[in-house]
Design an enzyme around this catalytic site. Sequence first.
Site, PDB file in Angstrom:
ATOM      1  N   SER A  44       0.804  -1.225   0.000  1.00  0.00           N
ATOM      2  CA  SER A  44       0.000   0.000   0.000  1.00  0.00           C
ATOM      3  C   SER A  44       0.837   1.275   0.000  1.00  0.00           C
ATOM      4  O   SER A  44       0.351   2.321  -0.430  1.00  0.00           O
ATOM      5  CB  SER A  44      -0.925   0.025   1.230  1.00  0.00           C
ATOM      6  OG  SER A  44      -0.158  -0.043   2.419  1.00  0.00           O
ATOM      7  N   GLY A  79      -1.843  -4.250   1.255  1.00  0.00           N
ATOM      8  CA  GLY A  79      -1.949  -5.397   2.161  1.00  0.00           C
ATOM      9  C   GLY A  79      -1.041  -6.561   1.830  1.00  0.00           C
ATOM     10  O   GLY A  79      -1.053  -7.567   2.543  1.00  0.00           O
ATOM     11  N   ASN A 111       4.540  -5.500   5.314  1.00  0.00           N
ATOM     12  CA  ASN A 111       3.597  -6.573   5.670  1.00  0.00           C
ATOM     13  C   ASN A 111       4.278  -7.933   5.795  1.00  0.00           C
ATOM     14  O   ASN A 111       3.602  -8.959   5.862  1.00  0.00           O
ATOM     15  CB  ASN A 111       2.488  -6.665   4.613  1.00  0.00           C
ATOM     16  CG  ASN A 111       1.690  -5.385   4.503  1.00  0.00           C
ATOM     17  OD1 ASN A 111       1.369  -4.767   5.516  1.00  0.00           O
ATOM     18  ND2 ASN A 111       1.390  -4.960   3.284  1.00  0.00           N
ATOM     19  N   ASP A 240      -2.406   7.400   9.602  1.00  0.00           N
ATOM     20  CA  ASP A 240      -1.591   6.618  10.536  1.00  0.00           C
ATOM     21  C   ASP A 240      -0.133   6.984  10.244  1.00  0.00           C
ATOM     22  O   ASP A 240       0.115   7.948   9.519  1.00  0.00           O
ATOM     23  CB  ASP A 240      -1.844   5.113  10.341  1.00  0.00           C
ATOM     24  CG  ASP A 240      -1.636   4.668   8.891  1.00  0.00           C
ATOM     25  OD1 ASP A 240      -0.870   5.344   8.162  1.00  0.00           O
ATOM     26  OD2 ASP A 240      -2.226   3.666   8.472  1.00  0.00           O
ATOM     27  N   HIS A 243       0.830   5.481   5.934  1.00  0.00           N
ATOM     28  CA  HIS A 243       0.245   5.806   4.621  1.00  0.00           C
ATOM     29  C   HIS A 243       0.274   7.307   4.362  1.00  0.00           C
ATOM     30  O   HIS A 243      -0.157   8.094   5.198  1.00  0.00           O
ATOM     31  CB  HIS A 243      -1.177   5.253   4.540  1.00  0.00           C
ATOM     32  CG  HIS A 243      -1.203   3.757   4.660  1.00  0.00           C
ATOM     33  ND1 HIS A 243      -1.522   3.116   5.829  1.00  0.00           N
ATOM     34  CD2 HIS A 243      -0.880   2.795   3.768  1.00  0.00           C
ATOM     35  CE1 HIS A 243      -1.423   1.805   5.646  1.00  0.00           C
ATOM     36  NE2 HIS A 243      -1.039   1.583   4.399  1.00  0.00           N
TER      37      HIS A 243
END
Length: 294
Positions: A44, A79, A111, A240, A243
């Site tokens: 992402s 993700g 991730n 957050d 991102h």
Amino acid sequence: MTPIHFAVALLLPFASAWPKYLPRASLTAPTATALPTIWVAGDSTTAPDGGHNGTQGWAEYLHYSFGSNAFVNNSAYAGRSARSFTREGRFDWIAEAMHPGDWVVIEFGINDGGTPLNGSTSTTGDKGRADCPGAGDETCTVVNATEIVHTFPWYVKAAASKFLSLGAAGIVISEQLPNNVWETGNYSYTPSRFSYYDLLSVEELRGPKSMVYFVQHGTYAAQAQKLLGLEVVDANYPMDHTHTAPFLADVHSQAFVLGLKCGTAPLADLVINATARIEMSRGPCLPANSTLPI
Ligand SMILES: *[C@@H]1O[C@H](CO)[C@@H](O)[C@H](O)[C@H]1NC(C)=O
Ligand SMILES: *[C@@H]1O[C@H](CO)[C@@H](O)[C@H](O)[C@H]1NC(C)=O
Ligand SMILES: *[C@@H]1O[C@H](CO)[C@@H](O)[C@H](O)[C@H]1NC(C)=O
Ligand SMILES: *[C@@H]1O[C@H](CO)[C@@H](O)[C@H](O)[C@H]1NC(C)=O
Ligand SMILES: *[C@@H]1O[C@H](CO)[C@@H](O)[C@H](O)[C@H]1NC(C)=O
Ligand SMILES: *[C@@H]1O[C@H](CO)[C@@H](O)[C@H](O)[C@H]1NC(C)=O
Ligand SMILES: *[C@@H]1O[C@H](CO)[C@@H](O)[C@H](O)[C@H]1NC(C)=O
């Protein structure tokens, strides 16, 4: 001299002059394109629409630095880890669509942490994305999932090797981006272990000798964030600490391009911006030596 040899002998002087007079496109097969595509694989922090909610991934801005010298296909997907990108066939889709002469950029890490969990499905628990711990050929068995889980370098090297076997001009293995480096109120950046795994993967693929290059994207992005300062950076993490708003995604794209231009990959020759110009806004090339496969 047979008639055919004679004809070839007659044609040769003209053949060598053809590229000067014919448009470049007419020399290539109809299915091929004269412009290379830069395929980008990632998560992402790289993907179209980033982590959603108005955030954006950095590769969406990459084409601005290549002008009409290359296409960019941003195949990154939110993700995903090196493992789940592989399992879902996303590297394979790139392999099916690419042409010889294209470049592939691979950037994972955010991730990929944790350890694979046993469970009934691969979308719960670790969401089927944690790599097997380690840097080599170790594997992990996941109960009730039809998957042997490999290490991060294993996935990255497998993908890179496949693209090279299909005629890719080169591969860039790119360091994951940092989170907000001003999060604590003071600047702080430490590369993650995936940075080391990237470097190891590049070295094990024999580096620039094999057209595989390391870009210290995370470190260049951290430098750019440091120069922007706390207020600008904080304002560009609306959701957050991972991102980015479009402005910072664009900055991260420029940081990638700077890292590319500070190395030796021929892909840098297609960049429209002068290195010194990028250094003025995003900071200088990092110290390097001949042992760093950039
Ligand atoms: C994204 O926006 C939607 C709709 O406003 C909201 O429900 C959701 O919680 C937001 N997600 C995050 C991660 O901020
Ligand atoms: C980009 O690549 C993906 C494969 O990863 C493909 O499905 C998609 O159609 C491509 N997009 C464009 C605009 O060509
Ligand atoms: C998952 O199950 C396998 C087989 O029973 C076992 O070897 C492994 O340690 C388990 N892994 C975890 C993370 O529990
Ligand atoms: C694996 O599947 C069996 C049979 O459905 C179930 O009893 C067992 O609890 C599952 N194990 C895990 C670790 O999910
Ligand atoms: C930032 O660094 C300064 C100087 O070292 C220190 O006084 C301050 O407590 C630090 N602030 C935070 C939020 O860590
Ligand atoms: C290169 O120039 C273009 C056009 O001005 C700009 O959009 C892009 O961000 C620049 N790239 C870098 C790395 O500075
Ligand atoms: C080369 O540069 C890397 C990265 O800065 C450093 O870790 C390494 O020690 C350097 N090697 C030599 C021989 O100077």
